[in-house]
Design an enzyme around this catalytic site. Structure first.
Site, mmCIF file in Angstrom:
data_model
loop_
_atom_site.group_PDB
_atom_site.id
_atom_site.type_symbol
_atom_site.label_atom_id
_atom_site.label_comp_id
_atom_site.label_asym_id
_atom_site.label_seq_id
_atom_site.Cartn_x
_atom_site.Cartn_y
_atom_site.Cartn_z
ATOM 1 N N GLU A 186 48.415 48.757 36.591
ATOM 2 C CA GLU A 186 49.586 47.920 36.790
ATOM 3 C C GLU A 186 50.867 48.627 36.371
ATOM 4 O O GLU A 186 51.921 48.440 36.985
ATOM 5 C CB GLU A 186 49.423 46.592 36.040
ATOM 6 C CG GLU A 186 48.285 45.722 36.553
ATOM 7 C CD GLU A 186 48.439 45.308 38.011
ATOM 8 O OE1 GLU A 186 49.576 45.284 38.527
ATOM 9 O OE2 GLU A 186 47.405 45.020 38.648
ATOM 10 N N HIS A 212 52.496 50.370 39.115
ATOM 11 C CA HIS A 212 53.426 49.589 39.944
ATOM 12 C C HIS A 212 54.805 49.504 39.289
ATOM 13 O O HIS A 212 55.836 49.604 39.962
ATOM 14 C CB HIS A 212 52.885 48.177 40.170
ATOM 15 C CG HIS A 212 51.663 48.122 41.026
ATOM 16 N ND1 HIS A 212 51.556 48.784 42.230
ATOM 17 C CD2 HIS A 212 50.473 47.467 40.871
ATOM 18 C CE1 HIS A 212 50.378 48.548 42.778
ATOM 19 N NE2 HIS A 212 49.703 47.750 41.970
#
Length: 613
Positions: free
Chosen positions: A407, A410
């Site tokens: 994550e 991202h």
């Protein structure tokens, strides 16, 4: 409302232009959404207000996308640009092409009656998706077990049961098969309220419509990809199932549980973990002790910063909850405004009615303003890491570390583009996950594992033996793991190629047994918990596996020789991250790899040898 009014005013001005006055400048529009608070705010009133605002924004988005007068202005601008011979940059031409294509795909070439029907359907779909998501976040069911029934579940997990989190994984360590079955069936059925949301059939061309602008190009390509992958994985999955079933039989004999020769869906997590622990001596709870949240999070931030040449500076502004951390991102060696990159929030711990998984929201994109200055991006990572207990600090399992690393990939998708449409992960969906999937590889590199581990008591990093066993565990039972992905993707694509309403609970359970090779018990509406169906991944869930081809290729070709080399990090940032969606994703890949991408690295990782894929 003010933002909608301003956008509507701008669109009115564009629509009012005479055809001869339409040009590139009239095409350049920017937008943002207001849905984040509904997923994180501790205030129900604010969450409800955010949901109400999102309804307005979504409905307005549908109406704006269906404005024929604005589309005609875009067509006029495209015609005038071509006639003038104006030389556009790659990003400018891509914007023209995408915006005109949007109008055609929105149905603006249809007769008025059909356009009106389409707009009504789009609003209905938008509302159903919003309700599905709201139910997902606010579900707060529970199930009661005695301590005896929870035998095998670690004490620090039991002590944290003030609120259920990620139930199927949390209970996977329970020895009693009836405990696992009860927990799984209730967890799978917890969102039966969402079952009616899927009762309406989809157009039999919806998958073709969705995939037209993806790398796979059409729905048949998805079916072919999944069928081919299932055929390759099935023999490996059957071997995995045989091994795990034998382990189950052995344990049932040792502990006196009845054995009926079946391998159930609630057995998978449990025996997968047990199979890793026994031959590799890799105890999940022992490994967790080396990953305290207070050490791992700063270590991962430090790795990303050094690799990509940026620095995070914590700031202490107002946030939506006291647990939330706020950071400003800067170019590593630049001190003035030219080196500012953007803002990031980390909301890492669980609380009531918060989004219950891990995800990153791009709250605002980065882009160039009309005066040449920049609007800077803001991203927020939302997670549900374990909180401290009276006995231990907050600890992360290795799976949690991998997810967090993914994550953060991202968050660090730091593009520098002219138009907001192309910022960050606004790329073809198959490619949006590839950078983060590639970065999961760092969590299986010895130097990185040593660097981001520190035992919460001794402060020692993972030993070489533990690191070696973690790496060996990566592809254990990989057949069943990826067959589960194929099952989820197959359900998704079948739902979106069904013209008439169907019994989706029946389909979900049957596909799970036939593809994933695990038997169910009580038939439950597990599709009600499949948030991707209404979260922008409709007819696109296959993309998670599809993009692994690109992720494996990038890592093997670029980073394997030096995972922490800042020069390789800069190459990756320049070729993949900075362009965002401003150019074709295959062009970015070819520039990074020095050749067209191929599946050799992915196939070799899964199957051990390079074969035709």
């Amino acid at each position: 409302m003010d933002a909608i009014a301003r956008s509507c005013e701008l669109q009115d001005k564009i629509a009012a232009l005479a055809p001869a006055d339409c040009n590139f400048a009239s095409l350049a529009l920017a937008y943002a959404e207001a849905k984040f608070e509904s997923n994180v705010s501790p205030s129900k009133e604010l969450r409800d207000a955010s949901n109400d605002a999102e309804v307005l924004v979504r409905d307005y988005g549908v109406e704006a996308s269906m404005r024929l007068d604005v589309f005609q202005a875009k067509l006029a601008a495209e015609k005038n640009i071509k006639a003038s011979g104006a030389k556009l940059s790659t990003e400018e031409q891509r914007l023209v092409d995408k915006m005109v294509l949007d109008g055609r795909r929105a149905g603006l070439a249809l007769p008025e009656k059909e356009r009106d029907e389409l707009m009504a359907l789009q609003k209905e779909l938008s509302q159903a998706c919003l309700e599905f998501s709201k139910n997902f976040n606010e579900e707060n069911g529970s199930v009661l077990f005695t301590l005896e029934e929870l035998k095998g579940v670690p004490d620090d997990v039991i002590s944290g049961y003030t609120r259920r989190k990620d139930g199927d994984r949390e209970i996977k360590q329970a020895e009693n098969p009836e405990t696992r079955r009860t927990a799984y069936e209730l967890f799978d059925a917890r969102l039966s309220i969402n079952e009616p949301s899927m009762s309406r059939g989809c157009s039999d061309t919806w998958a073709d419509y969705v995939t037209e602008v993806k790398m796979v190009k059409h729905g048949k390509g998805v079916f072919d990809f999944l069928a081919d992958l299932e055929q390759k994985l099935r023999p490996i999955g059957l071997e995995d199932r045989t091994k795990l079933l034998a382990l189950k039989q052995q344990e049932h004999a040792e502990k006196g549980y009845p054995f009926d020769g079946e391998f159930y869906v609630w057995d998978w997590w449990y025996y997968d973990r047990l199979y890793v622990e026994r031959p590799l001596s890799l105890d999940d709870q022992r490994v967790k002790e080396f990953f305290p949240v207070s050490f791992v999070v700063p270590a991962i931030l430090d790795i990303y910063q050094n690799m990509l040449g940026v620095r995070f500076v914590e700031i202490h502004g107002e946030t939506w909850h006291p647990d939330v951390q706020q950071f400003a991102a800067w170019e590593k060696d630049v001190k003035d405004e030219s080196g500012f990159v953007g803002y990031c929030y980390l909301d890492l711990f669980p609380r009531a009615s918060k989004y219950s998984h891990t995800a990153v929201w791009g709250l605002f994109p980065g882009y160039e303003l009309l005066d040449g200055k920049r609007s800077y991006p803001i991203a927020a990572m939302v997670a549900n890491l374990a909180k401290p207990t009276p006995q231990k600090p907050a600890l992360m399992g290795h799976d949690d570390v991998v997810t967090f690393f993914h994550e953060m990939g991202h968050v660090f998708h730091l593009s520098r583009v002219r138009f907001s449409r192309f910022h960050g992960t606004n790329v073809a969906m198959h490619f949006a996950e590839a950078p983060s999937q590639m970065q999961e590889n760092w969590c299986f590199e010895p130097t990185v594992l040593e660097r981001m581990s520190s035992h919460y008591e001794t402060k020692e990093p993972l030993s070489p033996d533990l690191i070696d066993n973690i790496i060996k565990s990566r592809y254990v039972n990989v057949g069943l793991f990826y067959l589960r992905q194929v099952f989820m993707a197959s359900f998704d694509i079948k739902v979106h190629t069904t013209k008439e309403p169907a019994d989706y609970t029946k389909l979900y359970n049957e596909l799970r047994e036939s593809i994933f090779l695990v038997k169910g018990g009580k038939r439950t509406p597990g599709q009600g918990t499949f948030g991707h169906l209404t979260g922008g991944y409709d007819a696109r869930y296959y993309g998670y596996t599809y993009s692994l081809v690109f992720a494996a290729d990038m890592y093997a070709t670029v980073f394997k020789k030096g995972p922490l080399d800042p020069k390789l990090g800069q190459r990756y940032r320049d070729n993949i991250l900075l362009p965002g969606g401003s150019r074709d994703e295959l062009d970015s890949l070819e520039e990074s790899l020095g050749r067209p991408p191929n599946a050799e690295a992915f196939v070799k990782a899964l199957f051990g040898t390079v074969t035709t894929f």
